[in-house]
Design an enzyme around this catalytic site. Sequence first.
Site, short mmCIF file in Angstrom:
data_model
loop_
_atom_site.label_atom_id
_atom_site.label_comp_id
_atom_site.label_asym_id
_atom_site.label_seq_id
_atom_site.Cartn_x
_atom_site.Cartn_y
_atom_site.Cartn_z
N CYS A 1 -2.57 2.02 7.88
CA CYS A 1 -1.62 1.11 7.24
C CYS A 1 -2.10 -0.34 7.29
O CYS A 1 -2.48 -0.82 8.34
CB CYS A 1 -0.26 1.15 7.90
SG CYS A 1 -0.03 2.53 8.98
N CYS B 1 -2.04 -3.32 15.29
CA CYS B 1 -1.71 -2.93 13.92
C CYS B 1 -2.14 -3.98 12.90
O CYS B 1 -1.93 -5.18 13.10
CB CYS B 1 -0.21 -2.69 13.83
SG CYS B 1 0.30 -2.10 12.21
N CYS C 1 4.96 -7.44 8.10
CA CYS C 1 5.79 -6.95 9.19
C CYS C 1 5.92 -8.04 10.24
O CYS C 1 5.00 -8.83 10.43
CB CYS C 1 5.11 -5.71 9.81
SG CYS C 1 6.06 -4.93 11.13
N HIS D 1 3.57 4.85 22.35
CA HIS D 1 2.27 4.23 22.69
C HIS D 1 2.05 3.88 24.16
O HIS D 1 0.94 3.45 24.51
CB HIS D 1 1.99 2.99 21.84
CG HIS D 1 1.98 3.24 20.37
ND1 HIS D 1 1.36 4.33 19.81
CD2 HIS D 1 2.52 2.56 19.33
CE1 HIS D 1 1.51 4.30 18.49
NE2 HIS D 1 2.21 3.24 18.17
N CYS E 1 2.92 -5.65 16.69
CA CYS E 1 2.18 -4.72 17.56
C CYS E 1 0.71 -5.16 17.61
O CYS E 1 0.12 -5.50 16.60
CB CYS E 1 2.28 -3.29 17.02
SG CYS E 1 3.97 -2.69 16.95
N GLY F 1 5.23 -2.19 7.31
CA GLY F 1 6.61 -2.63 7.56
C GLY F 1 7.32 -1.79 8.61
O GLY F 1 6.89 -0.69 8.95
N SER G 1 9.69 6.54 10.77
CA SER G 1 9.13 6.15 12.07
C SER G 1 9.53 4.71 12.38
O SER G 1 9.48 3.84 11.52
CB SER G 1 7.61 6.26 11.97
OG SER G 1 7.00 5.72 13.13
N CYS H 1 3.00 8.38 1.74
CA CYS H 1 3.35 7.43 2.80
C CYS H 1 3.73 6.11 2.14
O CYS H 1 2.92 5.52 1.43
CB CYS H 1 2.13 7.26 3.72
SG CYS H 1 2.40 6.07 5.03
N GLU I 1 0.82 -1.21 0.00
CA GLU I 1 0.00 0.00 0.00
C GLU I 1 0.86 1.26 0.00
O GLU I 1 1.90 1.31 0.65
CB GLU I 1 -0.84 0.06 1.28
CG GLU I 1 -1.86 -1.01 1.37
CD GLU I 1 -2.63 -0.96 2.71
OE1 GLU I 1 -3.28 -1.95 3.02
OE2 GLU I 1 -2.53 0.06 3.42
N1 SAH Z 1 6.70 0.29 11.81
C1 SAH Z 1 6.89 1.69 11.96
C2 SAH Z 1 6.18 2.47 10.90
C3 SAH Z 1 4.67 2.45 11.01
S1 SAH Z 1 4.15 4.07 11.21
C4 SAH Z 1 6.49 2.11 13.36
O1 SAH Z 1 6.02 1.27 14.10
O2 SAH Z 1 6.74 3.23 13.75
C5 SAH Z 1 2.51 3.95 11.56
C6 SAH Z 1 2.11 4.45 12.94
O3 SAH Z 1 0.75 4.08 13.17
C7 SAH Z 1 2.91 3.78 14.04
O4 SAH Z 1 3.11 4.69 15.10
C8 SAH Z 1 1.99 2.67 14.47
O5 SAH Z 1 2.29 2.22 15.75
C9 SAH Z 1 0.64 3.34 14.36
N2 SAH Z 1 -0.49 2.41 14.23
C10 SAH Z 1 -0.53 1.17 13.73
N3 SAH Z 1 -1.77 0.65 13.82
C11 SAH Z 1 -2.54 1.59 14.38
C12 SAH Z 1 -3.91 1.65 14.74
N4 SAH Z 1 -4.74 0.63 14.53
N5 SAH Z 1 -4.35 2.79 15.29
C13 SAH Z 1 -3.52 3.85 15.50
N6 SAH Z 1 -2.22 3.85 15.19
C14 SAH Z 1 -1.72 2.72 14.65
#
Ligand code: SAH
Length: 363
Positions: free
Chosen positions: A350, A133, A126, A233, A130, A176, A208, A119, A106
Amino acid sequence: MEQARTAKEITENEQQLPSIYSLQLQDLKDWLKEQGEKPFRAEQIFDWLYKKRITSYEEMSNLSKELREKLTAHFAITTLKTLIQQESSDGTIKFLFELHDGYSIETVLMRHDYGNSVCVTTQVGCRIGCTFCASTLGGLKRHLEAGEIVAQVVKVQQALDEKDERVSSVVIMGIGEPFDNYDQMLAFLKIINHEKSLNIGARHITVSTSGIIPKIYKFADEEMQINFAISLHAPNNELRTKLMPINKAYKLPDLMEAVRYYINKTGRRISFEYGLFGGENDSVDHAIELAELIKGLKCHVNLIPVNYVPERDYVRTPKNKIFEFEKTLKDRGINVTIRREQGHDIDAACGQLRAKERSEETR
Ligand code: SAH
């Protein structure tokens, strides 16, 4: 809509050559020299790729036929096939692209009053895991080559060319973990930043990470003027481990140490992303603890109201509680913003589109 090919359907002799978009200008010069060609041809090739944005070597009319043939034999001009293109009412466009081996990724174009931001995805899937995610649901399939990340920006720029608009900023916040594919990510940064290429200023690029500590030290030592964000977080070690299993390997106190190193080394402000997950990490007490954790750091907090993921059971924090959280931080002198939500009507978080469309092979 074209159907995505499964990886199985890609024949074995359809081996992909390295992407020409993976090459730095200097790499291309070195290769040209090896081929007995003039190094200045590299600038001409970059001009075709990044300024004129052509998609075949035949169009490179100022190169000899022989050189065009050599290029064809050595490097692919990575073209991404658009499987889905969804436009949101706020102008956000989400693309689902197919790679040469049938996997899909994406890319999102966001429109802000200060310009167009893309983006990008750095991995197919990945492995960070998390708990909130969508990108990590099917695990990691493979890393992207630098050129496959560059190609996402080129592809979106080609779409904008029709409107005479330009990609002005890039965020590495798609599918990723960029620091899990560090070398390719760094090569990508250098390529899009180069003035002979897309010329995207370092201050207009944001990367990030979920917190791969050794790579944070490495990245600090690159001393690039890039915007850097950490997905935090949680305000304490225990809660962070619950939300992000990577915190077992790379613990919060060590992460904060790495952050301090980064800020001292680069002199740059860091961003903390803090997703608000209803009832988990969004109380006033959490905000107070967060303020304590980052007090005195040159930083900024970006609050992200959770994006609903069907496979996950996190719920949204009510608006008034989000504002209360924000105020608690502000009152303690912390720079904080609430992320503006874009593309909500098109699964723009994402991994959501891909999660919906994943073929048998990528499941
Ligand atoms: N892997 C990297 C890049 C992803 S950036 C990272 O973890 O930083 C995307 C951001 O969106 C990250 O801060 C991720 O933690 C957050 N994210 C992922 N899923 C989410 C969700 N369901 N709601 C809110 N934020 C989310």
